[in-house]
Design a protein around this motif. Structure first.
Motif, PDB file in Angstrom:
ATOM      1  N   PHE A  64     -33.384  44.734  23.565  1.00 35.75           N
ATOM      2  CA  PHE A  64     -33.109  46.179  23.538  1.00 35.75           C
ATOM      3  C   PHE A  64     -33.469  46.794  22.189  1.00 35.75           C
ATOM      4  N   SER A  65     -33.295  46.045  21.120  1.00 35.16           N
ATOM      5  CA  SER A  65     -33.700  46.533  19.797  1.00 35.16           C
ATOM      6  C   SER A  65     -35.215  46.697  19.730  1.00 35.16           C
ATOM      7  N   ALA A  66     -35.942  45.766  20.332  1.00 33.73           N
ATOM      8  CA  ALA A  66     -37.407  45.857  20.362  1.00 33.73           C
ATOM      9  C   ALA A  66     -37.855  47.106  21.106  1.00 33.73           C
ATOM     10  N   VAL A  67     -37.188  47.411  22.203  1.00 33.67           N
ATOM     11  CA  VAL A  67     -37.513  48.626  22.971  1.00 33.67           C
ATOM     12  C   VAL A  67     -37.310  49.857  22.091  1.00 33.67           C
ATOM     13  N   ILE A  68     -36.211  49.906  21.378  1.00 37.44           N
ATOM     14  CA  ILE A  68     -35.909  51.059  20.525  1.00 37.44           C
ATOM     15  C   ILE A  68     -36.938  51.193  19.400  1.00 37.44           C
ATOM     16  N   ILE A  69     -37.200  50.105  18.696  1.00 31.59           N
ATOM     17  CA  ILE A  69     -38.127  50.167  17.562  1.00 31.59           C
ATOM     18  C   ILE A  69     -39.534  50.535  18.033  1.00 31.59           C
ATOM     19  N   GLN A  70     -39.987  49.900  19.117  1.00 32.15           N
ATOM     20  CA  GLN A  70     -41.335  50.183  19.607  1.00 32.15           C
ATOM     21  C   GLN A  70     -41.446  51.630  20.087  1.00 32.15           C
ATOM     22  N   ALA A  71     -40.436  52.113  20.771  1.00 31.76           N
ATOM     23  CA  ALA A  71     -40.476  53.495  21.266  1.00 31.76           C
ATOM     24  C   ALA A  71     -40.462  54.495  20.113  1.00 31.76           C
ATOM     25  N   LEU A  72     -39.669  54.235  19.105  1.00 33.65           N
ATOM     26  CA  LEU A  72     -39.573  55.180  17.987  1.00 33.65           C
ATOM     27  C   LEU A  72     -40.831  55.222  17.135  1.00 33.65           C
ATOM     28  N   PHE A  73     -41.397  54.055  16.846  1.00 32.54           N
ATOM     29  CA  PHE A  73     -42.474  54.006  15.862  1.00 32.54           C
ATOM     30  C   PHE A  73     -43.841  53.671  16.450  1.00 32.54           C
ATOM     31  N   ASP A  75     -45.611  51.110  16.906  1.00 37.91           N
ATOM     32  CA  ASP A  75     -46.450  50.240  16.091  1.00 37.91           C
ATOM     33  C   ASP A  75     -45.965  48.802  16.307  1.00 37.91           C
ATOM     34  N   ARG A  76     -46.798  48.018  16.957  1.00 35.24           N
ATOM     35  CA  ARG A  76     -46.408  46.656  17.319  1.00 35.24           C
ATOM     36  C   ARG A  76     -46.073  45.817  16.077  1.00 35.24           C
ATOM     37  N   ARG A  77     -46.800  46.016  14.991  1.00 41.43           N
ATOM     38  CA  ARG A  77     -46.513  45.257  13.758  1.00 41.43           C
ATOM     39  C   ARG A  77     -45.121  45.585  13.234  1.00 41.43           C
ATOM     40  N   TRP A  78     -44.745  46.847  13.283  1.00 37.68           N
ATOM     41  CA  TRP A  78     -43.414  47.237  12.818  1.00 37.68           C
ATOM     42  C   TRP A  78     -42.342  46.666  13.736  1.00 37.68           C
ATOM     43  N   THR A  79     -42.626  46.655  15.022  1.00 31.94           N
ATOM     44  CA  THR A  79     -41.669  46.076  15.967  1.00 31.94           C
ATOM     45  C   THR A  79     -41.464  44.599  15.664  1.00 31.94           C
ATOM     46  N   VAL A  80     -42.537  43.884  15.425  1.00 29.84           N
ATOM     47  CA  VAL A  80     -42.441  42.459  15.087  1.00 29.84           C
ATOM     48  C   VAL A  80     -41.671  42.280  13.769  1.00 29.84           C
ATOM     49  N   GLN A  81     -41.946  43.136  12.790  1.00 28.26           N
ATOM     50  CA  GLN A  81     -41.213  43.056  11.521  1.00 28.26           C
ATOM     51  C   GLN A  81     -39.718  43.307  11.730  1.00 28.26           C
ATOM     52  N   GLY A  82     -39.395  44.300  12.530  1.00 27.36           N
ATOM     53  CA  GLY A  82     -37.992  44.594  12.811  1.00 27.36           C
ATOM     54  C   GLY A  82     -37.304  43.436  13.507  1.00 27.36           C
ATOM     55  N   LEU A  83     -37.985  42.850  14.476  1.00 29.13           N
ATOM     56  CA  LEU A  83     -37.408  41.712  15.187  1.00 29.13           C
ATOM     57  C   LEU A  83     -37.269  40.507  14.264  1.00 29.13           C
ATOM     58  N   ALA A  84     -38.217  40.341  13.361  1.00 29.31           N
ATOM     59  CA  ALA A  84     -38.120  39.248  12.391  1.00 29.31           C
ATOM     60  C   ALA A  84     -36.904  39.441  11.483  1.00 29.31           C
ATOM     61  N   LEU A  85     -36.661  40.673  11.051  1.00 26.05           N
ATOM     62  CA  LEU A  85     -35.479  40.948  10.217  1.00 26.05           C
ATOM     63  C   LEU A  85     -34.190  40.658  10.981  1.00 26.05           C
ATOM     64  N   LEU A  86     -34.141  41.081  12.237  1.00 27.56           N
ATOM     65  CA  LEU A  86     -32.967  40.798  13.064  1.00 27.56           C
ATOM     66  C   LEU A  86     -32.775  39.295  13.230  1.00 27.56           C
ATOM     67  N   ALA A  87     -33.862  38.579  13.459  1.00 29.22           N
ATOM     68  CA  ALA A  87     -33.778  37.132  13.644  1.00 29.22           C
ATOM     69  C   ALA A  87     -33.332  36.435  12.365  1.00 29.22           C
ATOM     70  N   ILE A  88     -33.843  36.878  11.230  1.00 26.31           N
ATOM     71  CA  ILE A  88     -33.457  36.272   9.950  1.00 26.31           C
ATOM     72  C   ILE A  88     -31.957  36.436   9.714  1.00 26.31           C
ATOM     73  N   VAL A  89     -31.459  37.627   9.967  1.00 21.46           N
ATOM     74  CA  VAL A  89     -30.023  37.862   9.779  1.00 21.46           C
ATOM     75  C   VAL A  89     -29.215  36.970  10.720  1.00 21.46           C
ATOM     76  N   PHE A  90     -29.659  36.847  11.958  1.00 20.54           N
ATOM     77  CA  PHE A  90     -28.960  35.978  12.915  1.00 20.54           C
ATOM     78  C   PHE A  90     -29.004  34.525  12.464  1.00 20.54           C
ATOM     79  N   ILE A  91     -30.167  34.069  12.035  1.00 14.48           N
ATOM     80  CA  ILE A  91     -30.338  32.673  11.606  1.00 14.48           C
ATOM     81  C   ILE A  91     -29.481  32.370  10.380  1.00 14.48           C
ATOM     82  N   VAL A  92     -29.278  33.351   9.530  1.00 21.20           N
ATOM     83  CA  VAL A  92     -28.445  33.155   8.333  1.00 21.20           C
ATOM     84  C   VAL A  92     -26.960  33.247   8.680  1.00 21.20           C
ATOM     85  N   THR A  93     -26.579  34.229   9.480  1.00 17.67           N
ATOM     86  CA  THR A  93     -25.154  34.461   9.721  1.00 17.67           C
ATOM     87  C   THR A  93     -24.541  33.522  10.760  1.00 17.67           C
ATOM     88  N   LEU A  94     -25.322  33.071  11.747  1.00 16.48           N
ATOM     89  CA  LEU A  94     -24.742  32.195  12.768  1.00 16.48           C
ATOM     90  C   LEU A  94     -24.166  30.910  12.165  1.00 16.48           C
TER      91      LEU A  94
END
Length: 142
Positions: A64-73, A75-94
């Motif tokens: 759902f975050s990917a849908v939001i980022i892609q719709a707003l901006f 730009d597939r590269r930005w969507t991938v960057q946003g998802l990477a940031l979300l994944a990094i935070v998850f990988i660190v906090t879990l």
């Protein structure tokens, strides 16, 4: 117009994940933290279903975050960057949150509570969207 429909769909998807959390995910800590009582009984749980549930919830939030980022901006590269940031935070906090569970929140109730928030909710999206908006404004000026 279609852009905003996708943004709204993504937001409602994130809300939906939150609304169905008691039915869709195995998380005995939902009740534990919702009681807001530091002296509440530490719940019994099973590690494997708990971790798999957190991963499944993360993946739904990521979609759902990917849908939001892609719709707003749009730009597939930005969507991938946003998802990477979300994944990094998850990988660190879990792992940090799982350690908190392992020690029965001895590290601190509030610390554990907020680590859990980063694991189960896409809070970083609230930083990514303004950051990308600022980036877009900056690039449009050039």
């Amino acid at each position: 117009m279609l852009k905003w429909l996708f943004v709204i769909a993504g937001v409602f998807g994130l809300i939906g994940v939150r609304v169905i959390e008691h039915q869709a995910f195995y998380d005995p800590f939902l009740q534990y933290f919702s009681s807001a009582d530091k002296k509440a009984h530490f719940p019994e749980f099973e590690w494997t279903p708990l971790i798999l549930s957190y991963i499944f919830r993360f993946l739904l939030n990521l979609l759902f975050s990917a849908v939001i980022i892609q719709a707003l901006f749009q730009d597939r590269r930005w969507t991938v960057q946003g998802l990477a940031l979300l994944a990094i935070v998850f990988i660190v906090t879990l792992p940090i949150y799982l350690y908190c569970i392992y020690t029965k929140f001895e590290i601190g109730y509030l610390f554990s509570f907020y680590m859990r928030r980063f694991v189960i909710q896409p809070l970083i999206l609230l930083l990514i969207v303004p950051m990308f908006y600022y980036r877009k404004q900056f690039l449009d000026r050039k």
